[in-house]
Design an enzyme around this catalytic site. Structure first.
Site, mmCIF file in Angstrom:
data_model
loop_
_atom_site.group_PDB
_atom_site.id
_atom_site.type_symbol
_atom_site.label_atom_id
_atom_site.label_comp_id
_atom_site.label_asym_id
_atom_site.label_seq_id
_atom_site.Cartn_x
_atom_site.Cartn_y
_atom_site.Cartn_z
ATOM 1 N N ALA A 63 0.851 -1.192 0.000
ATOM 2 C CA ALA A 63 0.000 0.000 0.000
ATOM 3 C C ALA A 63 0.883 1.237 0.000
ATOM 4 O O ALA A 63 2.014 1.211 0.498
ATOM 5 C CB ALA A 63 -0.894 -0.016 1.239
ATOM 6 N N GLY A 102 0.824 -5.197 0.981
ATOM 7 C CA GLY A 102 -0.298 -5.380 0.067
ATOM 8 C C GLY A 102 0.130 -5.996 -1.266
ATOM 9 O O GLY A 102 -0.683 -6.607 -1.951
ATOM 10 N N GLU A 105 0.179 -9.622 -0.556
ATOM 11 C CA GLU A 105 -1.233 -10.022 -0.393
ATOM 12 C C GLU A 105 -1.924 -10.176 -1.746
ATOM 13 O O GLU A 105 -2.678 -11.131 -1.962
ATOM 14 C CB GLU A 105 -1.957 -9.002 0.499
ATOM 15 N N GLU A 125 4.493 -4.725 7.416
ATOM 16 C CA GLU A 125 3.611 -3.723 8.026
ATOM 17 C C GLU A 125 3.989 -3.389 9.460
ATOM 18 O O GLU A 125 3.917 -2.231 9.881
ATOM 19 C CB GLU A 125 2.149 -4.212 7.979
HETATM 20 N N1 CO8 Z 1 4.498 3.412 -0.401
HETATM 21 C C1 CO8 Z 1 4.879 4.581 -0.959
HETATM 22 N N2 CO8 Z 1 6.097 4.806 -1.515
HETATM 23 C C2 CO8 Z 1 6.966 3.779 -1.518
HETATM 24 C C3 CO8 Z 1 6.632 2.515 -0.963
HETATM 25 C C4 CO8 Z 1 5.328 2.365 -0.388
HETATM 26 N N3 CO8 Z 1 4.897 1.205 0.120
HETATM 27 N N4 CO8 Z 1 7.710 1.698 -1.083
HETATM 28 C C5 CO8 Z 1 8.653 2.423 -1.719
HETATM 29 N N5 CO8 Z 1 8.212 3.649 -1.985
HETATM 30 C C6 CO8 Z 1 8.931 4.746 -2.651
HETATM 31 C C7 CO8 Z 1 9.997 5.346 -1.756
HETATM 32 O O1 CO8 Z 1 9.439 6.287 -0.862
HETATM 33 C C8 CO8 Z 1 10.940 5.962 -2.776
HETATM 34 O O2 CO8 Z 1 10.363 7.167 -3.216
HETATM 35 P P1 CO8 Z 1 11.287 8.513 -3.311
HETATM 36 O O3 CO8 Z 1 12.304 8.194 -4.362
HETATM 37 O O4 CO8 Z 1 10.299 9.576 -3.688
HETATM 38 O O5 CO8 Z 1 11.915 8.695 -1.961
HETATM 39 C C9 CO8 Z 1 10.868 4.979 -3.935
HETATM 40 O O6 CO8 Z 1 9.656 4.234 -3.750
HETATM 41 C C10 CO8 Z 1 12.022 3.993 -3.947
HETATM 42 O O7 CO8 Z 1 12.056 3.348 -2.684
HETATM 43 P P2 CO8 Z 1 13.368 3.300 -1.759
HETATM 44 O O8 CO8 Z 1 14.247 4.467 -2.056
HETATM 45 O O9 CO8 Z 1 12.920 3.122 -0.349
HETATM 46 O O10 CO8 Z 1 14.052 1.972 -2.324
HETATM 47 P P3 CO8 Z 1 15.064 1.027 -1.520
HETATM 48 O O11 CO8 Z 1 15.606 0.092 -2.537
HETATM 49 O O12 CO8 Z 1 16.020 1.814 -0.730
HETATM 50 O O13 CO8 Z 1 14.133 0.215 -0.481
HETATM 51 C C11 CO8 Z 1 12.207 -1.076 0.179
HETATM 52 C C12 CO8 Z 1 13.184 -0.677 -0.963
HETATM 53 C C13 CO8 Z 1 12.924 -1.872 1.238
HETATM 54 C C14 CO8 Z 1 11.102 -1.921 -0.463
HETATM 55 C C15 CO8 Z 1 11.609 0.202 0.784
HETATM 56 O O14 CO8 Z 1 11.140 1.058 -0.253
HETATM 57 C C16 CO8 Z 1 10.471 -0.048 1.723
HETATM 58 O O15 CO8 Z 1 10.675 -0.467 2.843
HETATM 59 N N6 CO8 Z 1 9.207 0.222 1.288
HETATM 60 C C17 CO8 Z 1 8.039 0.074 2.100
HETATM 61 C C18 CO8 Z 1 7.576 -1.360 2.157
HETATM 62 C C19 CO8 Z 1 6.404 -1.515 3.107
HETATM 63 O O16 CO8 Z 1 6.479 -1.212 4.272
HETATM 64 N N7 CO8 Z 1 5.268 -2.015 2.566
HETATM 65 C C20 CO8 Z 1 4.089 -2.237 3.325
HETATM 66 C C21 CO8 Z 1 3.137 -1.098 3.176
HETATM 67 S S1 CO8 Z 1 1.712 -1.274 4.225
HETATM 68 C C22 CO8 Z 1 0.701 -2.333 3.398
HETATM 69 O O17 CO8 Z 1 1.001 -2.783 2.323
HETATM 70 C C23 CO8 Z 1 -0.583 -2.674 4.094
HETATM 71 C C24 CO8 Z 1 -1.581 -3.342 3.150
HETATM 72 C C25 CO8 Z 1 -2.966 -3.110 3.634
HETATM 73 C C26 CO8 Z 1 -4.025 -3.279 2.606
HETATM 74 C C27 CO8 Z 1 -3.592 -2.918 1.194
HETATM 75 C C28 CO8 Z 1 -4.733 -2.691 0.273
HETATM 76 C C29 CO8 Z 1 -4.264 -2.406 -1.143
#
Ligand code: CO8
Length: 251
Positions: A63, A102, A105, A125
């Site tokens: 998400a 997500g 999922e 999460e």
């Molecule tokens: N949401 C928004 N932006 C994101 C997300 C995300 N989940 N993941 C990555 N991005 C963005 C980053 O902010 C970054 O943007 P910017 O360049 O503007 O700063 C860009 O993508 C590239 O990401 P990173 O620079 O962080 O890339 P890395 O290679 O350093 O890291 C990771 C990769 C480890 C995947 C890291 O991006 C990360 O931890 N992302 C978040 C993952 C996460 O926590 N996901 C769970 C989200 S909660 C969820 O999914 C709940 C589901 C509930 C229901 C869903 C219904 C659809």
């Protein structure tokens, strides 16, 4: 478009297209994916779906965290959310990188999962003070052992593609350049089978999963009897006897 939706013969390919945000599922993605899924469900010429992500880094990182606001989760866009496991045509998730939250999922709502070698899977999460809200706590323990599910869900740590294969979460691990060819080949193989049988298998597997065995067996018999009334059932038998490839019509 945040989701590319392409029809290739009997196969539909859904590509989440926000590579700059690791294909995070923002409201636009959810809305467009939903519309495409409804079209796929209702188009009799489409038999198998493949869901993947744009770029080489992510299937979907989950998400969109930047859209998070306090309060209940939105009802996923203006229209009712349609899940791949509520559509009785097979779906293949082609994991071209991170499948997190997500994103995992969504992959678990598909029937088959193929992972590129560099893919990483997880339910992170809890790392951000949240919890899975689209099936992670329910599907993961059904797909892998309860102990492995608990570890993935409680630690928020990622696993790599080989580990996902070892614990049975993905069907195959392939080099990235083989990911879509492998997914397409599997989809084409399924398209050669009798679609009425294929769809009934999917529906009975999903509906029967939570039933006591006797009720599941009854459900299977009911569906098998229904498939026996289709044109494709007789075409399959005729083609076998005549030693020729079957020409299924999906009815
Ligand atoms: N949401 C928004 N932006 C994101 C997300 C995300 N989940 N993941 C990555 N991005 C963005 C980053 O902010 C970054 O943007 P910017 O360049 O503007 O700063 C860009 O993508 C590239 O990401 P990173 O620079 O962080 O890339 P890395 O290679 O350093 O890291 C990771 C990769 C480890 C995947 C890291 O991006 C990360 O931890 N992302 C978040 C993952 C996460 O926590 N996901 C769970 C989200 S909660 C969820 O999914 C709940 C589901 C509930 C229901 C869903 C219904 C659809």
């Amino acid at each position: 478009m945040a989701v590319d939706y392409e029809k290739e013969g009997r196969i539909a390919v859904f590509t989440i297209n926000r590579p700059e945000a690791l294909n995070a599922l923002n409201s636009q993605v959810r809305q467009e994916l939903n519309q495409a899924l409804i079209d796929f469900r209702d188009d009799p010429d489409l038999w198998v779906g493949i869901i993947t992500g744009a770029g080489e880094k992510a299937f979907s990182a989950g998400a969109d965290i930047k859209e998070f606001r306090p309060g209940p989760m939105e009802t996923r866009g203006a229209v009712a959310w349609v899940r791949p496991d509520q559509i009785w045509k097979p779906f293949i998730a082609a994991l071209n990188g991170f499948a997190l939250g997500g994103g995992l999922e969504l992959a678990m709502e598909c029937d088959l999962r193929i992972a590129a070698e560099h893919a990483r899977l997880g339910q992170p999460e809890v790392n951000i003070g949240f919890m899975p809200g689209a099936g992670g706590t329910q599907r993961l323990p059904r797909f892998v052992s309860r102990a492995m599910a608990a570890e993935i869900l409680l630690t928020g740590q990622q696993i790599d593609a080989q580990e996902a294969y070892r614990i049975g979460l993905v069907n195959r691990v392939v080099p990235l350049d083989q990911l879509m060819p492998t997914a397409r080949k599997l989809a084409e193989t399924i398209c050669q089978r009798g679609p009425m049988g294929v769809r009934a298998v999917k529906e009975v597997m999903i509906r029967g999963y939570d039933l006591p065995l006797e009720q599941g067996l009854q459900l299977e018999r009911d569906f098998a009897n229904r498939v026996r009334t289709t044109e494709d059932f007789m075409e399959g038998a005729r083609a076998f006897a005549e030693k020729r490839p079957p020409q299924y019509k999906g009815r």
